[in-house]
Structure formats: C-alpha cells, structure tokens
Design an enzyme around this catalytic site. Structure first.
Site, PDB file in Angstrom:
ATOM      1  N   ASN A  10       0.810  -1.214   0.000  1.00  0.00           N
ATOM      2  CA  ASN A  10       0.000   0.000   0.000  1.00  0.00           C
ATOM      3  C   ASN A  10       0.846   1.268   0.000  1.00  0.00           C
ATOM      4  O   ASN A  10       0.409   2.303  -0.494  1.00  0.00           O
ATOM      5  CB  ASN A  10      -0.917   0.001   1.233  1.00  0.00           C
ATOM      6  CG  ASN A  10      -2.028  -1.019   1.117  1.00  0.00           C
ATOM      7  OD1 ASN A  10      -2.818  -0.986   0.184  1.00  0.00           O
ATOM      8  ND2 ASN A  10      -2.088  -1.940   2.061  1.00  0.00           N
ATOM      9  N   ALA A  12       4.637   1.074  -0.436  1.00  0.00           N
ATOM     10  CA  ALA A  12       5.954   0.908  -1.058  1.00  0.00           C
ATOM     11  C   ALA A  12       5.993  -0.389  -1.843  1.00  0.00           C
ATOM     12  O   ALA A  12       5.169  -1.281  -1.644  1.00  0.00           O
ATOM     13  CB  ALA A  12       7.057   0.905   0.006  1.00  0.00           C
ATOM     14  N   GLY A  94      -5.561 -10.755   1.208  1.00  0.00           N
ATOM     15  CA  GLY A  94      -4.374 -10.027   0.778  1.00  0.00           C
ATOM     16  C   GLY A  94      -3.209 -10.946   0.499  1.00  0.00           C
ATOM     17  O   GLY A  94      -2.937 -11.895   1.244  1.00  0.00           O
ATOM     18  N   ASP A  96      -0.141 -10.367   0.825  1.00  0.00           N
ATOM     19  CA  ASP A  96       0.880 -10.296   1.875  1.00  0.00           C
ATOM     20  C   ASP A  96       0.551 -11.215   3.044  1.00  0.00           C
ATOM     21  O   ASP A  96       1.442 -11.871   3.601  1.00  0.00           O
ATOM     22  CB  ASP A  96       1.044  -8.853   2.351  1.00  0.00           C
ATOM     23  CG  ASP A  96      -0.252  -8.219   2.839  1.00  0.00           C
ATOM     24  OD1 ASP A  96      -1.349  -8.718   2.505  1.00  0.00           O
ATOM     25  OD2 ASP A  96      -0.171  -7.191   3.553  1.00  0.00           O
ATOM     26  N   ASP A 117       2.035  -9.159  11.813  1.00  0.00           N
ATOM     27  CA  ASP A 117       2.613  -8.372  10.720  1.00  0.00           C
ATOM     28  C   ASP A 117       2.260  -6.909  10.966  1.00  0.00           C
ATOM     29  O   ASP A 117       1.127  -6.482  10.756  1.00  0.00           O
ATOM     30  CB  ASP A 117       2.063  -8.854   9.383  1.00  0.00           C
ATOM     31  CG  ASP A 117       2.800  -8.227   8.198  1.00  0.00           C
ATOM     32  OD1 ASP A 117       3.564  -7.272   8.412  1.00  0.00           O
ATOM     33  OD2 ASP A 117       2.601  -8.685   7.067  1.00  0.00           O
ATOM     34  N   THR A 120       1.424  -1.291   7.321  1.00  0.00           N
ATOM     35  CA  THR A 120       0.381  -0.283   7.132  1.00  0.00           C
ATOM     36  C   THR A 120      -0.865  -0.665   7.926  1.00  0.00           C
ATOM     37  O   THR A 120      -1.496   0.171   8.578  1.00  0.00           O
ATOM     38  CB  THR A 120       0.034  -0.153   5.640  1.00  0.00           C
ATOM     39  OG1 THR A 120       1.221   0.166   4.916  1.00  0.00           O
ATOM     40  CG2 THR A 120      -0.995   0.936   5.419  1.00  0.00           C
ATOM     41  N   THR A 176      -1.424  16.885  25.164  1.00  0.00           N
ATOM     42  CA  THR A 176      -2.237  16.210  24.150  1.00  0.00           C
ATOM     43  C   THR A 176      -1.415  15.272  23.284  1.00  0.00           C
ATOM     44  O   THR A 176      -1.841  14.156  22.975  1.00  0.00           O
ATOM     45  CB  THR A 176      -2.960  17.253  23.275  1.00  0.00           C
ATOM     46  OG1 THR A 176      -3.801  18.041  24.116  1.00  0.00           O
ATOM     47  CG2 THR A 176      -3.815  16.577  22.212  1.00  0.00           C
TER      48      THR A 176
END
Length: 247
Positions: A10, A12, A94, A96, A117, A120, A176
């Site tokens: 997603n 690279a 997926g 991956d 894993d 992303t 914050t």
C-alpha cells in the site's frame, strides 16, 4: 535456483532476490521503470509479482521478455500453494497475509504459529500445525491510527511514531501529544498481547513470528519468546514461486 520476488504494498514496493532459500538482497522503494535494470543486474531464473494495491499485469508484461523462466502473478484465490488455505473468501485475501503464512509454515513445519505483521495494517494471522492458514484479524497500523485521530477530529494534532522506537512509553500523557502517543502505542501493544494470550490458551506451544516495518517497535514489548523475521512476506513469496516452478 535464483528467484526475484516483488511485493507491491500500500505504501511501497519491495523486492527480494533469493539464491536457493537464502535472501541475498532486498530493498524498498522500487518502481516499474527500474525493473529492467534490476533484472539485468540480478539475473533471476524465475520471478513472482504480488500486490495488495495495483494490478500486477503491467509488471508481469514488463518482466516476461527479460526473464528466461517463469513469471508468476500471485493471486491468492487461484495460485497453487504449499499450504492449505481455509479462508472463506480467498478472492479478498491479501497477498501479503497469505505469503507471510507460507513463509511461517516453511520456517516452522508442524508447529502452530501466530504471525504479527506490523505494517500499514496490523495483522494477526493463525497458521495451524504448519500446514493450514485459518485466517486472523486486521486492524489499523500505528501510522494509520495517528492519522485517523488527526483527520477525523477538529483539533487533534498529527503525532508521529517516536524516532527511538525502544524508548519507554509513559502510560499517562501529560499533554495532548503524549496522551495521543500513549493511547495509540500502548493501546496497540495491549491489543497484540491480548491476541497472543488468547491464541496461547488454544495452543500452549504457540510460536509468535513478528514481521513488518514496525516490528522493531513491537519486539521489546510483546510477551513471551518472539521470532523476529522482517522479510517474512518476501520469504513466503519466494516459497510460493519455488512451489509453482517445481510442481
């Protein structure tokens, strides 16, 4: 046998070049335009292309005139595997996730394995007995969590992962930014440790394999013995390619 595998993610594109089962070279940030130079330099016998983002047809078309052997487009629903896949919707699975499962099964034959894993997305996937992919869970990865808090609220700032990923994480944020960092990072660690604990109730001899770009952050914070294999997906893609060439 020399193989070259491309993992189009997603965020690279990575490649890995294997001599037999040894990873000789890997790199990220690859592009379609760089394919001829990479193939000419590495001279693979066979190539595999996998993607969770863009279609693989253009990559395969660019590769076929350059490779003497097989150019395989990995499709989780139809590509033959050295692993049983019981996922109910393989066409939505997926590449991956399935490749990581194949890599874990090859590394730990006849063993129960939980793959964490941390990329992303943050995925926890179950390989039963070293021979069957059962599925698992998908959640937002660390950067996605930070971005969601910023983009979906009116005033919360965008906070980054600490440069020193091994630095202690205060439980209580006193401003914050530190409160967001505590919520995202401590929350993700607690989430993964919770999954590990539940799977270990089912399988006391469970092995945990950690992969992905944020593996270094999670490694010192997960409970029990953890195998860290950053290039697990590339290894799985290589084993899928070998399986298809040899069978």
């Amino acid at each position: 046998m020399r193989t070259l595998v491309f993992d189009i993610g997603n965020t690279a594109v990575k490649y890995g070049c294997f001599e037999d089962d040894v990873l000789r070279e890997s790199a990220g940030g690859h592009t379609l335009e760089a394919v001829p130079e990479t193939v000419a330099r590495l001279r693979p016998d066979h190539v595999l292309v996998a993607s969770v983002a863009e279609p693989t047809a253009e990559w395969a078309a660019r590769l076929r005139p350059l490779v003497p052997g097989r150019v395989l487009e990995f499709k989780p629903a139809t590509t033959p595997l050295p692993l049983r896949n019981t996922y109910a919707t393989p066409d939505t699975l997926g590449a991956d996730r399935l490749a990581a499962a194949v890599g874990a099964a090859w590394l730990r034959p006849a063993a129960d394995t939980l793959i964490v894993d941390a990329g992303t997305a943050l995925k926890c996937d179950w390989v039963e007995g070293g021979h069957t992919f059962r599925g698992g869970s998908i959640a937002p990865g660390l950067r996605m969590r930070f971005e969601a808090l910023h983009q979906l609220t009116g005033r919360l700032p965008l906070v980054a992962l600490p440069a020193d990923t091994a630095a202690p994480l205060p439980l209580t944020g006193d401003d914050t930014q530190s409160a967001i960092r505590s919520g995202v990072l401590n929350g993700a660690v607690a989430e993964v440790n919770g999954f590990i604990a539940q799977y270990r109730q089912h399988s006391p001899q469970l092995g945990v394999v950690l992969a992905g770009g944020d593996a270094r952050f999670f490694q010192p914070r997960l409970k029990g013995h953890i195998f860290v294999i950053p290039e697990l997906v590339l290894l799985g893609l290589h084993r899928i390619l070998v399986h298809n060439v040899e069978n």
